[in-house]
Design a protein around this motif. Structure first.
Motif, short mmCIF file in Angstrom:
data_model
loop_
_atom_site.label_atom_id
_atom_site.label_comp_id
_atom_site.label_asym_id
_atom_site.label_seq_id
_atom_site.Cartn_x
_atom_site.Cartn_y
_atom_site.Cartn_z
N HIS A 85 -3.70 11.50 -0.98
CA HIS A 85 -2.64 10.55 -0.67
C HIS A 85 -2.19 10.82 0.76
O HIS A 85 -2.21 11.95 1.24
CB HIS A 85 -1.44 10.74 -1.61
CG HIS A 85 -1.62 10.11 -2.94
ND1 HIS A 85 -1.59 8.75 -3.14
CD2 HIS A 85 -1.85 10.65 -4.15
CE1 HIS A 85 -1.78 8.47 -4.40
NE2 HIS A 85 -1.95 9.62 -5.05
N GLU A 87 4.73 3.38 -1.11
CA GLU A 87 5.94 3.44 -1.93
C GLU A 87 6.85 4.53 -1.35
O GLU A 87 6.38 5.43 -0.66
CB GLU A 87 5.59 3.75 -3.38
CG GLU A 87 4.88 5.09 -3.58
CD GLU A 87 4.32 5.29 -4.98
OE1 GLU A 87 4.36 4.33 -5.79
OE2 GLU A 87 3.84 6.39 -5.26
N LYS A 123 4.64 7.22 0.65
CA LYS A 123 3.40 7.76 0.09
C LYS A 123 2.45 6.60 -0.16
O LYS A 123 2.86 5.55 -0.67
CB LYS A 123 3.71 8.47 -1.23
CG LYS A 123 2.50 9.00 -1.96
CD LYS A 123 2.91 9.59 -3.31
CE LYS A 123 1.71 9.96 -4.14
NZ LYS A 123 2.12 10.41 -5.48
N SER A 124 1.19 6.79 0.20
CA SER A 124 0.21 5.75 -0.07
C SER A 124 0.03 5.62 -1.59
O SER A 124 0.02 6.61 -2.30
CB SER A 124 -1.13 6.06 0.60
OG SER A 124 -1.67 7.27 0.10
N LYS A 125 -0.05 4.38 -2.06
CA LYS A 125 -0.21 4.15 -3.50
C LYS A 125 -1.61 4.53 -3.97
O LYS A 125 -1.80 4.89 -5.12
CB LYS A 125 0.08 2.69 -3.84
CG LYS A 125 1.54 2.34 -3.72
CD LYS A 125 1.78 0.90 -4.13
CE LYS A 125 3.26 0.56 -4.04
NZ LYS A 125 3.50 -0.86 -4.40
N HIS A 126 -2.56 4.44 -3.08
CA HIS A 126 -3.94 4.77 -3.42
C HIS A 126 -4.39 5.93 -2.54
O HIS A 126 -3.96 6.06 -1.40
CB HIS A 126 -4.85 3.56 -3.20
CG HIS A 126 -4.39 2.35 -3.95
ND1 HIS A 126 -4.52 2.22 -5.31
CD2 HIS A 126 -3.76 1.24 -3.53
CE1 HIS A 126 -4.02 1.06 -5.69
NE2 HIS A 126 -3.53 0.45 -4.63
N LYS A 127 -5.27 6.73 -3.09
CA LYS A 127 -5.79 7.86 -2.32
C LYS A 127 -6.82 7.39 -1.30
O LYS A 127 -7.53 6.42 -1.52
CB LYS A 127 -6.41 8.90 -3.25
CG LYS A 127 -5.39 9.62 -4.10
CD LYS A 127 -6.02 10.72 -4.90
CE LYS A 127 -4.94 11.51 -5.64
NZ LYS A 127 -5.52 12.64 -6.37
N LEU A 128 -6.85 8.08 -0.17
CA LEU A 128 -7.84 7.83 0.86
C LEU A 128 -9.07 8.67 0.56
O LEU A 128 -8.96 9.84 0.22
CB LEU A 128 -7.29 8.21 2.24
CG LEU A 128 -5.97 7.56 2.64
CD1 LEU A 128 -5.48 8.14 3.94
CD2 LEU A 128 -6.14 6.05 2.76
N HIS A 130 0.80 -1.22 0.00
CA HIS A 130 0.00 0.00 0.00
C HIS A 130 0.83 1.28 0.00
O HIS A 130 0.29 2.37 -0.09
CB HIS A 130 -0.94 0.02 1.22
CG HIS A 130 -1.90 -1.13 1.24
ND1 HIS A 130 -2.95 -1.24 0.35
CD2 HIS A 130 -1.93 -2.24 2.01
CE1 HIS A 130 -3.60 -2.35 0.59
NE2 HIS A 130 -3.01 -2.99 1.60
N THR A 142 -10.39 13.11 -2.12
CA THR A 142 -9.44 12.02 -1.98
C THR A 142 -8.04 12.58 -1.82
O THR A 142 -7.70 13.61 -2.41
CB THR A 142 -9.49 11.08 -3.21
OG1 THR A 142 -9.20 11.84 -4.38
CG2 THR A 142 -10.86 10.43 -3.35
#
Length: 153
Positions: A52, A25, A39-44, A23, A50
């Motif tokens: 990162h 990188e 950094k989160s790979k997907h946005k919250l 999750h 949304t």
């Protein structure tokens, strides 16, 4: 350890459990051994859009220490301030963790609870609305270095 140091100096290392590593990188490591950004790979998804999540793992050398004197990079606190400004300019969320070696006494290190509540996703908040806990420290002194860190927070 530097030849003139009395004891070994700290640095930043990060180990991530395999189930969590997928999750995140590496975003950047501007000051090797002192700051590491994930950094989160997907946005919250949150109420306001949304975002990162950027996790800053930080080791700030103690003020006046031999390790600080022999750093040939930009002062770490200034670099941290620039990184946080860059993240927030791109609407990212920041989580700072680590050893800051700064005396902050009992000064607040978070936003007002009303503002902080707006930033948290409802799914992350407890069912019963409770205020964020008040920070307590055995150290009552706040040094200039600590004030600078609190301004970033």
């Amino acid at each position: 350890m530097h030849a003139q140091a009395v004891r070994p100096s700290g640095s930043v290392d990060c180990y991530i459990k395999d189930s969590m590593a997928i999750h995140f990188e590496l975003w950047k490591a501007p000051s090797p051994g002192s700051i590491l950004w994930l950094k989160s790979k997907h946005k919250l998804v949150q109420n306001h859009g949304t975002h990162h999540l950027y996790v800053g793992l930080v080791y700030l050398h103690p003020k006046g220490s031999t390790s600080e004197q022999h750093c040939d990079t930009q002062p770490i606190l200034e670099q941290l301030h620039q990184d946080v400004a860059e993240v927030t300019a791109h609407n990212g969320l920041v989580l700072l963790t680590g050893d800051f070696n700064a005396r902050t006494g009992e000064a607040a290190d978070t936003l007002d609870a009303d503002i902080a509540g707006d930033l948290l996703d409802n799914t992350l908040q407890p069912a019963v609305s409770t205020p964020l806990p008040v920070r307590k420290s055995a150290d009552t002194k706040v040094c200039p270095f600590g004030k600078s860190l609190l301004n970033i927070c």
